[in-house]
Motif scaffolding. Structure first.
Motif, PDB file in Angstrom:
ATOM      1  N   GLU A   1      -6.381  15.131   4.686  1.00 27.60           N
ATOM      2  CA  GLU A   1      -5.783  16.138   3.668  1.00 27.60           C
ATOM      3  C   GLU A   1      -6.316  15.874   2.218  1.00 27.60           C
ATOM      4  OE1 GLU A   1      -1.618  15.546   4.276  1.00 27.60           O
ATOM      5  OE2 GLU A   1      -1.625  16.213   6.642  1.00 27.60           O
ATOM      6  N   GLY A   2      -7.345  15.237   2.036  1.00 26.86           N
ATOM      7  CA  GLY A   2      -7.783  15.112   0.569  1.00 26.86           C
ATOM      8  C   GLY A   2      -8.339  14.016   0.099  1.00 26.86           C
ATOM      9  N   GLY A   3      -8.130  12.830   1.131  1.00 30.21           N
ATOM     10  CA  GLY A   3      -8.366  11.337   0.608  1.00 30.21           C
ATOM     11  C   GLY A   3      -7.390  10.531  -0.036  1.00 30.21           C
ATOM     12  N   ILE A   4      -7.995   9.367  -0.190  1.00 31.96           N
ATOM     13  CA  ILE A   4      -6.912   8.048  -0.685  1.00 31.96           C
ATOM     14  C   ILE A   4      -7.761   7.710  -2.055  1.00 31.96           C
ATOM     15  CG2 ILE A   4      -5.949   5.899  -0.186  1.00 31.96           C
ATOM     16  CD1 ILE A   4      -6.847   6.522   2.679  1.00 31.96           C
ATOM     17  N   ASP A   5      -6.645   7.791  -3.041  1.00 33.49           N
ATOM     18  CA  ASP A   5      -7.177   7.339  -4.495  1.00 33.49           C
ATOM     19  C   ASP A   5      -7.063   6.062  -4.662  1.00 33.49           C
ATOM     20  OD1 ASP A   5      -7.816  10.197  -5.813  1.00 33.49           O
ATOM     21  OD2 ASP A   5      -6.120  10.254  -4.682  1.00 33.49           O
ATOM     22  N   LEU A   6      -5.843   5.244  -4.344  1.00 44.31           N
ATOM     23  CA  LEU A   6      -5.770   3.851  -4.855  1.00 44.31           C
ATOM     24  C   LEU A   6      -4.828   3.249  -3.676  1.00 44.31           C
ATOM     25  CD1 LEU A   6      -5.628   2.056  -7.221  1.00 44.31           C
ATOM     26  CD2 LEU A   6      -3.687   2.890  -7.846  1.00 44.31           C
ATOM     27  N   LEU A   7      -5.090   1.829  -3.598  1.00 38.92           N
ATOM     28  CA  LEU A   7      -4.217   0.858  -2.916  1.00 38.92           C
ATOM     29  C   LEU A   7      -3.451   0.097  -3.652  1.00 38.92           C
ATOM     30  CD1 LEU A   7      -6.742  -0.223   0.088  1.00 38.92           C
ATOM     31  CD2 LEU A   7      -4.796   1.540   0.081  1.00 38.92           C
ATOM     32  N   LEU A   8      -2.323  -0.018  -3.594  1.00 40.82           N
ATOM     33  CA  LEU A   8      -1.406  -0.892  -4.173  1.00 40.82           C
ATOM     34  C   LEU A   8      -1.017  -2.049  -3.360  1.00 40.82           C
ATOM     35  CD1 LEU A   8       0.706   1.283  -6.481  1.00 40.82           C
ATOM     36  CD2 LEU A   8      -1.243  -0.217  -7.312  1.00 40.82           C
ATOM     37  N   PHE A   9      -1.516  -3.326  -3.741  1.00 39.51           N
ATOM     38  CA  PHE A   9      -1.116  -4.561  -2.586  1.00 39.51           C
ATOM     39  C   PHE A   9       0.093  -5.424  -3.299  1.00 39.51           C
ATOM     40  CE2 PHE A   9      -3.013  -8.532  -0.420  1.00 39.51           C
ATOM     41  CZ  PHE A   9      -1.893  -8.586   0.286  1.00 39.51           C
ATOM     42  N   CYS A  10       1.248  -5.234  -2.774  1.00 34.58           N
ATOM     43  CA  CYS A  10       2.471  -5.633  -3.012  1.00 34.58           C
ATOM     44  C   CYS A  10       2.724  -7.098  -2.686  1.00 34.58           C
ATOM     45  CB  CYS A  10       3.570  -5.041  -3.101  1.00 34.58           C
ATOM     46  SG  CYS A  10       5.190  -5.203  -3.794  1.00 34.58           S
ATOM     47  N   VAL A  11       2.776  -8.216  -3.530  1.00 34.63           N
ATOM     48  CA  VAL A  11       2.804  -9.446  -2.939  1.00 34.63           C
ATOM     49  C   VAL A  11       3.943 -10.088  -3.989  1.00 34.63           C
ATOM     50  CG1 VAL A  11       1.837 -11.928  -2.881  1.00 34.63           C
ATOM     51  CG2 VAL A  11       0.671  -9.764  -2.208  1.00 34.63           C
ATOM     52  N   ARG A  12       4.915 -10.916  -3.310  1.00 39.26           N
ATOM     53  CA  ARG A  12       5.932 -11.407  -4.246  1.00 39.26           C
ATOM     54  C   ARG A  12       5.462 -12.875  -4.616  1.00 39.26           C
ATOM     55  NH1 ARG A  12      11.124 -10.968  -5.627  1.00 39.26           N
ATOM     56  NH2 ARG A  12      11.617  -9.265  -4.315  1.00 39.26           N
ATOM     57  N   ALA A  13       5.406 -13.063  -5.861  1.00 37.62           N
ATOM     58  CA  ALA A  13       4.860 -14.254  -6.550  1.00 37.62           C
ATOM     59  C   ALA A  13       5.953 -15.319  -6.098  1.00 37.62           C
ATOM     60  CB  ALA A  13       4.882 -13.952  -8.237  1.00 37.62           C
ATOM     61  N   GLY A  14       5.360 -16.319  -5.952  1.00 35.31           N
ATOM     62  CA  GLY A  14       6.045 -17.598  -5.443  1.00 35.31           C
ATOM     63  C   GLY A  14       5.398 -18.955  -5.723  1.00 35.31           C
ATOM     64  N   ARG A  15       5.947 -19.941  -5.247  1.00 33.51           N
ATOM     65  CA  ARG A  15       5.105 -21.235  -5.452  1.00 33.51           C
ATOM     66  C   ARG A  15       3.907 -21.243  -4.663  1.00 33.51           C
ATOM     67  NH1 ARG A  15       9.793 -25.952  -5.412  1.00 33.51           N
ATOM     68  NH2 ARG A  15      10.951 -25.037  -7.353  1.00 33.51           N
ATOM     69  N   LYS A  16       3.985 -20.717  -3.483  1.00 39.63           N
ATOM     70  CA  LYS A  16       2.831 -20.530  -2.418  1.00 39.63           C
ATOM     71  C   LYS A  16       2.406 -19.340  -2.155  1.00 39.63           C
ATOM     72  CE  LYS A  16       2.476 -23.615   0.626  1.00 39.63           C
ATOM     73  NZ  LYS A  16       2.412 -24.462   1.982  1.00 39.63           N
ATOM     74  N   VAL A  17       1.178 -18.837  -2.077  1.00 40.64           N
ATOM     75  CA  VAL A  17       0.797 -17.620  -1.623  1.00 40.64           C
ATOM     76  C   VAL A  17       0.760 -17.709  -0.103  1.00 40.64           C
ATOM     77  CG1 VAL A  17      -1.193 -16.057  -1.542  1.00 40.64           C
ATOM     78  CG2 VAL A  17      -0.614 -17.221  -3.522  1.00 40.64           C
ATOM     79  N   PRO A  18       1.554 -16.802   0.531  1.00 39.78           N
ATOM     80  CA  PRO A  18       1.563 -16.934   2.175  1.00 39.78           C
ATOM     81  C   PRO A  18       0.255 -16.369   2.741  1.00 39.78           C
ATOM     82  CG  PRO A  18       2.892 -15.042   1.286  1.00 39.78           C
ATOM     83  CD  PRO A  18       2.444 -15.803   0.051  1.00 39.78           C
ATOM     84  N   THR A  19      -0.001 -17.050   3.809  1.00 43.40           N
ATOM     85  CA  THR A  19      -1.307 -16.845   4.623  1.00 43.40           C
ATOM     86  C   THR A  19      -1.339 -15.192   4.882  1.00 43.40           C
ATOM     87  OG1 THR A  19      -0.391 -17.452   6.677  1.00 43.40           O
ATOM     88  CG2 THR A  19      -1.686 -19.162   5.320  1.00 43.40           C
ATOM     89  N   THR A  20      -0.114 -14.372   5.230  1.00 44.39           N
ATOM     90  CA  THR A  20      -0.352 -13.511   5.710  1.00 44.39           C
ATOM     91  C   THR A  20      -0.649 -12.279   4.665  1.00 44.39           C
ATOM     92  OG1 THR A  20       2.102 -13.125   4.856  1.00 44.39           O
ATOM     93  CG2 THR A  20       1.814 -13.382   7.297  1.00 44.39           C
ATOM     94  N   VAL A  21      -0.898 -12.501   3.336  1.00 39.76           N
ATOM     95  CA  VAL A  21      -1.598 -11.828   2.463  1.00 39.76           C
ATOM     96  C   VAL A  21      -2.969 -11.462   2.718  1.00 39.76           C
ATOM     97  CG1 VAL A  21      -0.279 -12.550   0.511  1.00 39.76           C
ATOM     98  CG2 VAL A  21      -2.420 -13.475   0.879  1.00 39.76           C
ATOM     99  N   GLN A  22      -3.597 -12.232   3.338  1.00 42.25           N
ATOM    100  CA  GLN A  22      -4.935 -12.178   3.848  1.00 42.25           C
ATOM    101  C   GLN A  22      -5.093 -10.952   4.942  1.00 42.25           C
ATOM    102  OE1 GLN A  22      -7.451 -15.218   6.010  1.00 42.25           O
ATOM    103  NE2 GLN A  22      -8.726 -14.940   4.052  1.00 42.25           N
ATOM    104  N   ASN A  23      -4.048 -11.129   5.982  1.00 43.20           N
ATOM    105  CA  ASN A  23      -4.201 -10.166   7.010  1.00 43.20           C
ATOM    106  C   ASN A  23      -3.740  -8.758   6.610  1.00 43.20           C
ATOM    107  OD1 ASN A  23      -4.398 -12.557   8.723  1.00 43.20           O
ATOM    108  ND2 ASN A  23      -2.576 -12.694   9.106  1.00 43.20           N
ATOM    109  N   ASN A  24      -2.903  -8.649   5.623  1.00 42.86           N
ATOM    110  CA  ASN A  24      -2.597  -7.398   5.152  1.00 42.86           C
ATOM    111  C   ASN A  24      -3.707  -6.915   4.216  1.00 42.86           C
ATOM    112  OD1 ASN A  24       0.357  -6.242   5.531  1.00 42.86           O
ATOM    113  ND2 ASN A  24       0.765  -8.509   4.989  1.00 42.86           N
TER     114      ASN A  24
END
Length: 264
Positions: free
Chosen positions: A89-112
């Motif tokens: 239907e016309g394409g994709i212009d941008l991805l916004l990758f939402c991550v909650r900032a914390g003391r540690k970055v969860p490993t699931t961010v890589q999978n997403n």
């Protein structure tokens, strides 16, 4: 004036719905924690700001390691369906990758990240990292300075980032951060959509299409890569649980060859 398609993804609890409301400047998305995983699909939010129009698609991202296999597959299939819909239907212009900032970055961010940016969009769509939950910081950008290395470790390559708070109705000492956050994220969205000469990505071979094609070739005996090898790619590169990888392979085979279900 064309409408820009923006796909918002990340774990439940990362603040995606609040980011939708922040960008829109009004309460469009339900943000109650009781709504978590109530529906395993995406939602579209049309909005306009700074003289431009957007359609923002809030998705169900991959969750932690204890997510049920069926829910995991639903998240992948729904993501695939949305990407294919937008490509048609016309394409994709941008991805916004939402991550909650914390003391540690969860490993699931890589999978997403790999699912949306690498596998579904072939690294062809610009991606902005949206770091939420920083209302307690005197300078929100300081969080990125101290944690950037964690994203480099996970091989997450981005076109830009923004440190924000998407929590509305804060007390007076923090409300200015909310308004600042709206300005920052809108500015980045505009710069990477309307100010981008390449235009929207309108699709290519795509991970899910390649995956389906390989399974079809396996089924007809025209491809040398073993089924086990494909499952290894899914588990090691996509971070997919092995049970989900096996089930997804079976599901795609059955969709591709419905008449052969009784013999497989």
């Amino acid at each position: 004036m064309s409408i820009k398609n923006v796909v918002l993804f990340g774990e439940t609890g990362a603040g995606k719905s609040s980011v939708v409301n922040l960008m829109a400047g009004e309460e469009m998305a339900i943000t109650s924690p009781d709504m978590q995983l109530c529906t395993m699909t995406w939602k579209e939010y049309p909005m306009a700001f700074d003289g431009y129009k957007y359609s923002v698609f809030d998705t169900i991202g991959l969750q932690g390691p204890h997510l049920e296999v069926d829910d995991y597959l639903d998240a992948i299939v729904n993501a695939r369906n949305l990407i294919m819909k937008l490509v048609n239907e016309g394409g994709i212009d941008l991805l916004l990758f939402c991550v909650r900032a914390g003391r540690k970055v969860p490993t699931t961010v890589q999978n997403n990240y790999r699912l949306f940016h690498e596998w579904l969009c072939e690294k062809k769509v610009p991606i902005i990292l949206v770091l939420t939950g920083l209302e307690a910081e005197q300078n929100m950008e300081d969080w990125w300075t101290g944690h950037k290395d964690a994203f480099d470790k996970y091989e997450i390559s981005i076109d830009g980032h923004v440190c924000i708070t998407a929590a509305n109705k804060l007390n007076g000492s923090h409300q200015h951060l909310y308004e600042e956050s709206r300005h920052l994220i809108r500015k980045l969205v505009r710069e990477h959509t309307h100010n981008r000469p390449e235009g929207p990505w309108k699709g290519g071979e795509g991970w899910f299409r390649r995956f389906t094609r390989k399974l079809r070739e396996l089924h007809t005996g025209n491809f040398t890569l073993k089924k086990k090898d494909i499952e290894t790619v899914l588990t090691e590169r996509c971070g997919m649980p092995r049970e989900a990888a096996v089930k997804l392979a079976r599901q795609v085979r059955e969709e591709s060859h419905p008449k052969s279900n009784s013999s497989t």
